[in-house]
Write a protein that holds these residues in place. Sequence first.
Motif, PDB file in Angstrom:
ATOM      1  N   SER A 127       1.406  -1.107 -19.028  1.00 60.59           N
ATOM      2  CA  SER A 127       0.433  -0.989 -20.124  1.00 60.59           C
ATOM      3  C   SER A 127      -0.752  -0.136 -19.705  1.00 60.59           C
ATOM      4  CB  SER A 127      -0.059  -2.392 -20.512  1.00 60.59           C
ATOM      5  OG  SER A 127      -0.747  -2.957 -19.417  1.00 60.59           O
ATOM      6  N   ALA A 128      -1.670   0.052 -20.639  1.00 60.61           N
ATOM      7  CA  ALA A 128      -2.928   0.790 -20.446  1.00 60.61           C
ATOM      8  C   ALA A 128      -2.683   2.291 -20.200  1.00 60.61           C
ATOM      9  CB  ALA A 128      -3.791   0.161 -19.370  1.00 60.61           C
ATOM     10  N   LEU A 129      -3.587   2.933 -19.469  1.00 57.13           N
ATOM     11  CA  LEU A 129      -3.552   4.398 -19.364  1.00 57.13           C
ATOM     12  C   LEU A 129      -3.540   4.884 -17.921  1.00 57.13           C
ATOM     13  CD1 LEU A 129      -6.337   5.175 -22.020  1.00 57.13           C
ATOM     14  CD2 LEU A 129      -3.888   5.558 -22.296  1.00 57.13           C
ATOM     15  N   TYR A 130      -3.255   3.968 -16.981  1.00 54.57           N
ATOM     16  CA  TYR A 130      -3.524   4.299 -15.588  1.00 54.57           C
ATOM     17  C   TYR A 130      -2.387   3.923 -14.646  1.00 54.57           C
ATOM     18  CZ  TYR A 130      -7.891   3.595 -18.084  1.00 54.57           C
ATOM     19  OH  TYR A 130      -8.870   3.604 -19.033  1.00 54.57           O
ATOM     20  N   ALA A 131      -2.317   4.712 -13.542  1.00 56.12           N
ATOM     21  CA  ALA A 131      -1.465   4.325 -12.417  1.00 56.12           C
ATOM     22  C   ALA A 131      -2.398   4.119 -11.225  1.00 56.12           C
ATOM     23  CB  ALA A 131      -0.460   5.419 -12.116  1.00 56.12           C
ATOM     24  N   PHE A 132      -2.311   2.950 -10.608  1.00 54.57           N
ATOM     25  CA  PHE A 132      -3.161   2.637  -9.455  1.00 54.57           C
ATOM     26  C   PHE A 132      -2.272   2.796  -8.228  1.00 54.57           C
ATOM     27  CE2 PHE A 132      -6.100  -0.362  -7.118  1.00 54.57           C
ATOM     28  CZ  PHE A 132      -7.258   0.378  -7.348  1.00 54.57           C
ATOM     29  N   VAL A 133      -2.478   3.917  -7.505  1.00 54.53           N
ATOM     30  CA  VAL A 133      -1.511   4.327  -6.482  1.00 54.53           C
ATOM     31  C   VAL A 133      -2.096   4.126  -5.085  1.00 54.53           C
ATOM     32  CG1 VAL A 133      -0.108   6.246  -5.660  1.00 54.53           C
ATOM     33  CG2 VAL A 133      -0.601   6.049  -8.099  1.00 54.53           C
ATOM     34  N   PRO A 134      -1.376   3.428  -4.202  1.00 54.21           N
ATOM     35  CA  PRO A 134      -1.885   3.223  -2.841  1.00 54.21           C
ATOM     36  C   PRO A 134      -2.127   4.563  -2.146  1.00 54.21           C
ATOM     37  CG  PRO A 134       0.052   1.850  -3.229  1.00 54.21           C
ATOM     38  CD  PRO A 134      -0.085   2.768  -4.417  1.00 54.21           C
ATOM     39  N   LEU A 135      -3.216   4.636  -1.391  1.00 57.62           N
ATOM     40  CA  LEU A 135      -3.552   5.871  -0.674  1.00 57.62           C
ATOM     41  C   LEU A 135      -2.454   6.273   0.302  1.00 57.62           C
ATOM     42  CD1 LEU A 135      -7.298   5.694   0.445  1.00 57.62           C
ATOM     43  CD2 LEU A 135      -6.179   7.500  -0.880  1.00 57.62           C
ATOM     44  N   SER A 136      -1.721   5.270   0.808  1.00 58.69           N
ATOM     45  CA  SER A 136      -0.670   5.539   1.793  1.00 58.69           C
ATOM     46  C   SER A 136       0.381   6.511   1.229  1.00 58.69           C
ATOM     47  CB  SER A 136      -0.001   4.230   2.217  1.00 58.69           C
ATOM     48  OG  SER A 136       0.521   3.588   1.075  1.00 58.69           O
ATOM     49  N   HIS A 137       0.494   6.594  -0.099  1.00 55.51           N
ATOM     50  CA  HIS A 137       1.460   7.516  -0.693  1.00 55.51           C
ATOM     51  C   HIS A 137       1.122   8.971  -0.365  1.00 55.51           C
ATOM     52  CE1 HIS A 137       2.965   4.079  -2.739  1.00 55.51           C
ATOM     53  NE2 HIS A 137       3.601   4.729  -3.688  1.00 55.51           N
ATOM     54  N   PHE A 138      -0.136   9.214   0.034  1.00 51.58           N
ATOM     55  CA  PHE A 138      -0.555  10.600   0.273  1.00 51.58           C
ATOM     56  C   PHE A 138      -0.710  10.906   1.755  1.00 51.58           C
ATOM     57  CE2 PHE A 138      -2.238   8.967  -3.733  1.00 51.58           C
ATOM     58  CZ  PHE A 138      -1.456   9.722  -4.597  1.00 51.58           C
ATOM     59  N   LYS A 139      -0.290   9.938   2.584  1.00 48.74           N
ATOM     60  CA  LYS A 139      -0.311  10.126   4.050  1.00 48.74           C
ATOM     61  C   LYS A 139      -1.672  10.642   4.526  1.00 48.74           C
ATOM     62  CE  LYS A 139       4.450   9.997   3.950  1.00 48.74           C
ATOM     63  NZ  LYS A 139       4.680   9.002   2.912  1.00 48.74           N
ATOM     64  N   THR A 140      -2.728  10.069   3.978  1.00 51.81           N
ATOM     65  CA  THR A 140      -4.074  10.518   4.368  1.00 51.81           C
ATOM     66  C   THR A 140      -4.770   9.453   5.196  1.00 51.81           C
ATOM     67  OG1 THR A 140      -6.248  11.182   3.561  1.00 51.81           O
ATOM     68  CG2 THR A 140      -5.055   9.664   2.174  1.00 51.81           C
ATOM     69  N   SER A 141      -5.650   9.902   6.073  1.00 56.34           N
ATOM     70  CA  SER A 141      -6.422   8.920   6.836  1.00 56.34           C
ATOM     71  C   SER A 141      -7.814   8.736   6.206  1.00 56.34           C
ATOM     72  CB  SER A 141      -6.559   9.381   8.292  1.00 56.34           C
ATOM     73  OG  SER A 141      -7.115  10.673   8.296  1.00 56.34           O
ATOM     74  N   LEU A 142      -8.085   9.501   5.142  1.00 56.27           N
ATOM     75  CA  LEU A 142      -9.395   9.399   4.492  1.00 56.27           C
ATOM     76  C   LEU A 142      -9.475   8.102   3.686  1.00 56.27           C
ATOM     77  CD1 LEU A 142      -9.642  13.038   3.062  1.00 56.27           C
ATOM     78  CD2 LEU A 142     -10.834  12.127   5.076  1.00 56.27           C
TER      79      LEU A 142
END
Length: 370
Positions: free
Chosen positions: A301-316
């Motif tokens: 539902s709604a308008l958003y995807a809440f995506v874990p940062l780990s999906h982007f392999k970033t340390s930021l």
Amino acid sequence: MKTFTPSRTVQIHGLAQKKRSLGEKIYNFSAGDPLIKVHPSITDRIKKELSSNEFPYPPLKGLAELREKAAAWMGWNMENIIVTPGGKFAIYAACTVLLEPQDEVLIAAPYWGSFPEIVKIAGGEPIIIPAKKITGKDLRLHASKKTKMLIFNNACNPTGTLYNREEIGDILQTAQSLGLTVISDEVYSELVYEGAFVSAAEFNEYKENVITIQSGSKSFAMPGCRIGFLGAPAKIAETVSLLQSQSTTGTSLPSQWGALGALDNKESVTRYVRDAMKKRRDHFVRTFNRLFDDKIEAPASALYAFVPLSHFKTSLNSVDFCEKLLDKYNILIVPGSVFGDGSAVRFSFAEEEKMIVDGLEALKKAAEAL
Ligand code: PMP
């Protein structure tokens, strides 16, 4: 002088508009509203009413016809409905009316960033419960003698979480046993893509302790009109209208006419918005899963995807990640810390499909370079 924390999502949205006005192409994944043309039922009704050339003060609680229709939509009687300038003001008004200094308010995280700030402005203290889907047990664990209220968001911004009848019943029953008032924020109720939406107002046995919030911003795609609704036990509704009498003096008439146009044609207006947003959601998820190794599930539902940062392999962290993407690559995503969970970032899929594809492709390149 008092100070208030600005709404970070509104701020970020403003930055996107500013960059656009400077002629920069930006990939905007920060929108909080369906970015589509408003349905003609809404504009037609406003135009028709405008032709009377009359602009009296609006009735404090809202136009009777609108309150009646909103009551049928929200599962209340007309005397329980107050029309407000937006859903946000309805929540603000309910908190202002109900909270005494230091009263505690339970809020599940990730949450919509304005919940804790509104509670603080109203003199209360937000108590954050880390739980994507809150349960009665969570309430029992976190409630104290000072706890007065639960702010419950179904369907949820930012995770798209949807609660079923049994889960809502458990929450309302526990809240009642703890003596809590529940504000059920249901502004995304018409933007449900899988499963059925159940309103807290459907539970007659708990209704004395329940306030429901609705809005024209999401379901009817008319956020600029600033129109919302509060459904509450008559005494609370009455007190909110007294607050309006000393603050807003009600809700702008053209906005109320627009909402009447929407509610008179509710099925076609909400289908129009929902179908467009579902298409964009599917497009977003399909494209994301084509580009990134770690896949995401389609939010219910709604308008958003809440995506874990780990999906982007970033340390930021989420703020630095989003700031870099905006500064260097003109990609606008909202840091999860705004929603009380810095381990993720929030994408809105409310933009046009071409922007979604171009933006995700740009993000894939940017994430590799960061
Ligand atoms: N509740 C939630 C969960 C929201 O996401 C928003 C807007 N982003 C609102 C309430 C307020 O909506 P409005 O004031 O535009 O009706």
